[in-house]
Every structure is written in structure tokens, then in C-alpha cells.
Design an enzyme around this catalytic site. Structure first.
Site, PDB file in Angstrom:
ATOM      1  N   ARG A  60       0.823  -1.219   0.000  1.00  0.00           N
ATOM      2  CA  ARG A  60       0.000   0.000   0.000  1.00  0.00           C
ATOM      3  C   ARG A  60       0.855   1.266   0.000  1.00  0.00           C
ATOM      4  O   ARG A  60       0.453   2.291   0.538  1.00  0.00           O
ATOM      5  CB  ARG A  60      -0.969   0.029   1.188  1.00  0.00           C
ATOM      6  CG  ARG A  60      -2.019  -1.060   1.157  1.00  0.00           C
ATOM      7  CD  ARG A  60      -2.990  -0.892   2.316  1.00  0.00           C
ATOM      8  NE  ARG A  60      -3.885  -2.041   2.423  1.00  0.00           N
ATOM      9  CZ  ARG A  60      -4.448  -2.449   3.563  1.00  0.00           C
ATOM     10  NH1 ARG A  60      -4.188  -1.810   4.694  1.00  0.00           N
ATOM     11  NH2 ARG A  60      -5.270  -3.485   3.571  1.00  0.00           N
ATOM     12  N   ARG A  64      -3.327   6.409   1.070  1.00  0.00           N
ATOM     13  CA  ARG A  64      -3.937   7.556   1.744  1.00  0.00           C
ATOM     14  C   ARG A  64      -3.014   8.314   2.688  1.00  0.00           C
ATOM     15  O   ARG A  64      -3.388   9.367   3.192  1.00  0.00           O
ATOM     16  CB  ARG A  64      -5.177   7.090   2.519  1.00  0.00           C
ATOM     17  CG  ARG A  64      -6.324   6.651   1.626  1.00  0.00           C
ATOM     18  CD  ARG A  64      -7.467   6.117   2.462  1.00  0.00           C
ATOM     19  NE  ARG A  64      -7.125   4.850   3.077  1.00  0.00           N
ATOM     20  CZ  ARG A  64      -7.875   4.247   3.996  1.00  0.00           C
ATOM     21  NH1 ARG A  64      -8.978   4.828   4.432  1.00  0.00           N
ATOM     22  NH2 ARG A  64      -7.508   3.086   4.497  1.00  0.00           N
ATOM     23  N   ARG A  73      -7.454  11.856  -5.324  1.00  0.00           N
ATOM     24  CA  ARG A  73      -8.684  11.143  -4.961  1.00  0.00           C
ATOM     25  C   ARG A  73      -9.844  12.083  -4.680  1.00  0.00           C
ATOM     26  O   ARG A  73     -11.015  11.679  -4.769  1.00  0.00           O
ATOM     27  CB  ARG A  73      -8.426  10.268  -3.731  1.00  0.00           C
ATOM     28  CG  ARG A  73      -7.817   8.934  -4.042  1.00  0.00           C
ATOM     29  CD  ARG A  73      -8.849   7.923  -4.543  1.00  0.00           C
ATOM     30  NE  ARG A  73      -9.606   7.380  -3.424  1.00  0.00           N
ATOM     31  CZ  ARG A  73     -10.898   7.584  -3.216  1.00  0.00           C
ATOM     32  NH1 ARG A  73     -11.586   8.352  -4.037  1.00  0.00           N
ATOM     33  NH2 ARG A  73     -11.515   7.036  -2.179  1.00  0.00           N
ATOM     34  N   ASP A 110      -6.845  -2.949  -6.971  1.00  0.00           N
ATOM     35  CA  ASP A 110      -7.458  -3.549  -5.785  1.00  0.00           C
ATOM     36  C   ASP A 110      -7.749  -5.010  -6.065  1.00  0.00           C
ATOM     37  O   ASP A 110      -8.068  -5.387  -7.202  1.00  0.00           O
ATOM     38  CB  ASP A 110      -8.754  -2.822  -5.421  1.00  0.00           C
ATOM     39  CG  ASP A 110      -9.241  -3.201  -4.022  1.00  0.00           C
ATOM     40  OD1 ASP A 110      -8.726  -2.622  -3.042  1.00  0.00           O
ATOM     41  OD2 ASP A 110     -10.104  -4.083  -3.910  1.00  0.00           O
ATOM     42  N   TYR A 188     -14.692 -12.275   0.991  1.00  0.00           N
ATOM     43  CA  TYR A 188     -15.381 -11.018   0.691  1.00  0.00           C
ATOM     44  C   TYR A 188     -16.693 -11.267  -0.043  1.00  0.00           C
ATOM     45  O   TYR A 188     -17.718 -10.618   0.236  1.00  0.00           O
ATOM     46  CB  TYR A 188     -14.487 -10.114  -0.161  1.00  0.00           C
ATOM     47  CG  TYR A 188     -13.470  -9.326   0.618  1.00  0.00           C
ATOM     48  CD1 TYR A 188     -13.870  -8.260   1.434  1.00  0.00           C
ATOM     49  CD2 TYR A 188     -12.114  -9.611   0.534  1.00  0.00           C
ATOM     50  CE1 TYR A 188     -12.940  -7.520   2.147  1.00  0.00           C
ATOM     51  CE2 TYR A 188     -11.169  -8.871   1.237  1.00  0.00           C
ATOM     52  CZ  TYR A 188     -11.591  -7.828   2.045  1.00  0.00           C
ATOM     53  OH  TYR A 188     -10.669  -7.096   2.749  1.00  0.00           O
TER      54      TYR A 188
END
Length: 394
Positions: A60, A64, A73, A110, A188
Site C-alpha cells: 500500500r 492515503r 482522490r 485492488d 469477501y
């Protein structure tokens, strides 16, 4: 091109049929001219070679915690960023431009693009994270999934982003392609998002074991085709993220997760070999897999097809090396929270962990034991990389 090829993968009995995916560059990749690679440290380490220092990248690393990521974003949704090659490439390159000490890039995307390709809706909600509004409740819901997935049509944007990014990197460092592991993706798809107990997905394994294996195999086929497409598009290294592997018992890992992981690696290697493509190393990150029994099953790349294993931060590399031996390279495994420890705390912990890895020996890729979290200060990430460069020298 849609050709049936038959092989007997190493470590399996009997014959397995692999279908070569329909990919735009299936016959043209040989004509592609790439910039000469200037830093191959991670490629040497993943193959078990002793390196002067450990190559380092961070899961990652495009994310963010970076203000430039947040600025981009602000005008684009998460999956818009994943599915627009120019945006994906820009986000992939942001940490490379900020941190010249990184030894690899990883394409911004992703793992949940695979459930999307299979026909499920996936949303990314700011407070909840990934949400699948219509999960698979029971095997009757399997009919909602596509029986055949055209990866070029459904996931071609990933391949475009890979090619674009490889060119923009200009040979500075290698580019990693990736996918999620079948068990993690199944969790998921059944849970409808993240979970603390995994009651729904694990109950499938108890109630409907054969249907679960069939679903895992179906997911594995799409994952393998996605990885093959990324390699032909320019990826130089691959990683499979099994984020929820540690939720399984050792028996469940062996019976359900492992066969689908082997299907991915064997299919990728076989199809690439059939096409005449050079071998590409694959890293497996089975987060939470700690039992010696399970680790030993992953210790021989000639059987598994995985050149390296990623370790989470709760494992000791010396102990793991005693279990798996020297054939497989290892990756990891700094606690992600060390990046909140301040300069002295980061420096002290990096030195300690690097000393453990030196004792462990073998090929080592330095990384966190999971992804970097959003609250990390960019300057602390930079200091972490400086410390790894300094203390991992052998």
C-alpha cells in the site's frame, strides 16, 4: 486465442487442462522494447541470491498517507482510479517520485476487481471500506457468477496501466503486478465485505465443501489469467495477497486455500512457458499462516511455484527459516505501527529486526508485515526506508 493445453504440474498427480486466456498482446509481447532495468535488487533477492542489502518496498505504498494521493482522490472515486489507466499509473508512481530509496513499484489497483469481473457489485464506502451489496448466501447463488470471464474485456484496464507505468518508470526499478488469493476473495464475496468472525464464509467450508472448492477454483482461474495478462503487459514480479489465510485452521488451509493457490502459480508458469515468456517470480503473502505444518507446505518453490513468502509482523524470521529451510526467499516483516514510533523508535526497531533477518539468512525482501496505514506521516515513511538501507547491509 483460446487454446487448451495439458500439463502435469510439479507436485500434482494427473493431468490438468489450462486454457490460455484471450489477451490482446498474447502474440505481440515479444516485440515490445522495454527500457533497460537499472535496479534488479528485488529480482535477485526473490530468487534467493545474497544481496549487499535488502531491497525494500511497502505494501500500500501508493495510498492515503500521501497528500498527493488524497489530492487526486478528491476528484475521483476509488474504483475510478483503479479502472482508469492514467490515474492508476499516476498513483503508482507517486511514492516512487517521493521516495528514491524504494526498490520496487506495485501497480495501483485492488484485489476486488476479480469479484467485479465475475459479476458481483463492489462498492468502496468511506467509513466501511469494501462492500458487496449482494453477497453469495448459499451455493444456489453461484449461478449469478459468470461461467467464463474474458479478462481482456473485464480487466484490460489493469494491463493498460501496467504497460503505461512500466514505460514511465524508465527502468529505474521493477514493477509488481498482483491479485488477491481465492480464499480471501471468496470471504469477501460471501461475507459482503470485511469480517471479524468470518462466520458466513467459513460456514461454507463446513456445509458445502465441494461447492466451496468449485468456487475457489473458479476464482483461481480468473486470478491466474489476470496475472498472466499483467506479465505480458510488462509486470516483472507478481504477488498474491491471501489476507485472510490466517482465519483458517491448518487443515482448512491445506484442503481449501492451498489447492487454489497452487492452481494459480502452476497455471501462470505453464501458460507463460507455453508462450515462450521468461519465468516470472511470484511472492505469496499468506497473512496469519503460522503453523509449522502449513509453512512447510509452502517451503519448496519447485513444488509450489512461489519463489518467496511474505511474513506478517507476528512471526520471527529466524524461527520461520528453521521451518521452511533455505529454498524459498522471505519477505517482511516490520510491524506497520513502527511507522508511528518516531525517528528514534523507528531506527531502533529497524536495526533490531534487520539483525534478526541477517541471522535468518537466505533471500530477504524488506517490507512491512501488512499494508501501511493512512495516518503515517510521509517523512516517517522516508526515515524508515533510510534506516532499512543502512541496517540491512550485509
Amino acid at each position: 486465442m483460446s487454446t487448451q493445453v495439458t500439463t502435469s504440474p510439479s507436485g500434482q498427480n494427473g493431468q490438468t487442462e489450462y486454457k490460455i486466456p484471450n489477451l490482446k498482446n498474447i502474440n505481440t509481447w515479444k516485440q515490445t522494447q522495454w527500457p533497460k532495468l537499472k535496479n534488479d535488487l528485488i529480482l535477485r533477492a526473490v530468487n534467493g541470491d545474497k544481496t549487499d542489502r535488502a531491497p525494500v518496498w511497502v505494501m500500500r505504498q501508493a495510498g492515503r498517507y500521501l497528500p498527493e494521493f488524497l489530492a487526486l482522490r478528491a476528484d475521483h472515486s476509488f474504483f475510478e482510479c483503479c479502472q482508469t489507466p492514467t490515474l492508476s499509473s499516476t498513483l503508482t508512481l507517486q511514492p516512487i517520485q517521493r521516495y528514491p530509496l524504494l526498490d520496487s513499484s506495485i501497480i495501483f489497483c485492488d484485489i476486488l476487481v476479480v469479484p467485479q469481473a465475475l459479476g458481483l457489485e463492489v462498492l468502496m464506502e468511506p467509513q466501511r471500506g469494501p462492500v458487496l451489496p449482494s453477497p453469495l448466501i448459499d451455493p444456489g447463488h453461484l449461478t449469478r457468477l459468470k461461467t467464463e470471464v474474458d479478462v481482456e474485456k473485464e480487466l484490460g484496464y489493469v494491463f493498460e496501466a501496467i504497460t503505461m507505468t512500466r514505460r514511465k518508470l524508465e527502468g529505474k526499478i521493477p514493477l509488481i503486478g498482483f491479485c488477491g488469493a481465492p480464499w480471501t476473495l471468496m470471504a469477501y464475496m460471501v461475507e459482503g465485505g470485511g469480517s471479524k468472525t468470518f462466520e458466513k464464509s467459513k460456514s461454507w467450508l463446513y456445509k458445502w465443501p465441494e461447492e466451496s472448492k468449485g468456487l475457489l477454483k473458479r476464482i483461481a482461474d480468473v486470478c491466474a489469467d489476470l496475472l498472466i495478462g499483467q506479465v505480458l503487459a510488462g509486470a516483472q514480479l507478481l504477488q498474491v495477497f491471501d489476507s485472510w489465510a490466517g482465519e483458517l485452521t491448518p487443515h482448512q488451509f491445506q484442503q481449501f486455500a492451498l489447492p487454489s493457490l497452487l492452481h494459480i502459480s502452476h497455471k501462470v508458469h505453464h501458460v507463460l512457458s507455453t508462450l515462450g515468456h521468461p519465468s516470472i517470480p511470484i511472492i505469496l503473502f499468506p497473512k496469519g499462516v503460522h503453523s509449522p505444518q502449513s509453512l512447510r507446505l509452502l517451503s519448496d518453490p519447485k513444488i509450489t511455484g512461489y519463489s518467496a513468502l511474505g511474513l506478517d509482523w507476528t512471526l520471527d524470521p529466524v524461527e520461520v527459516r528453521e521451518i521452511v529451510g533455505m529454498k524459498v526467499a522471505l519477505q517482511g516483516n516490520f510491524d506497520p505501527v513502527v511507522l508511528y514510533g518516531g525517528r528514534e523508535g523507528i531506527e531502533r526497531e529497524v536495526e533490531r529486526v534487520c539483525n534478526r533477518w541477517k541471522l535468518a539468512g537466505g533471500g530477504w525482501i524488506a517490507n512491512l508485515g501488512h499494508g501501511i496505514t493512512p495516518g503515517v506521516k510521509p517523512e516517517d515513511m522516508g526515515w524508515f526506508l533510510e534506516c532499512v538501507h543502512r541496517f540491512s547491509k550485509r
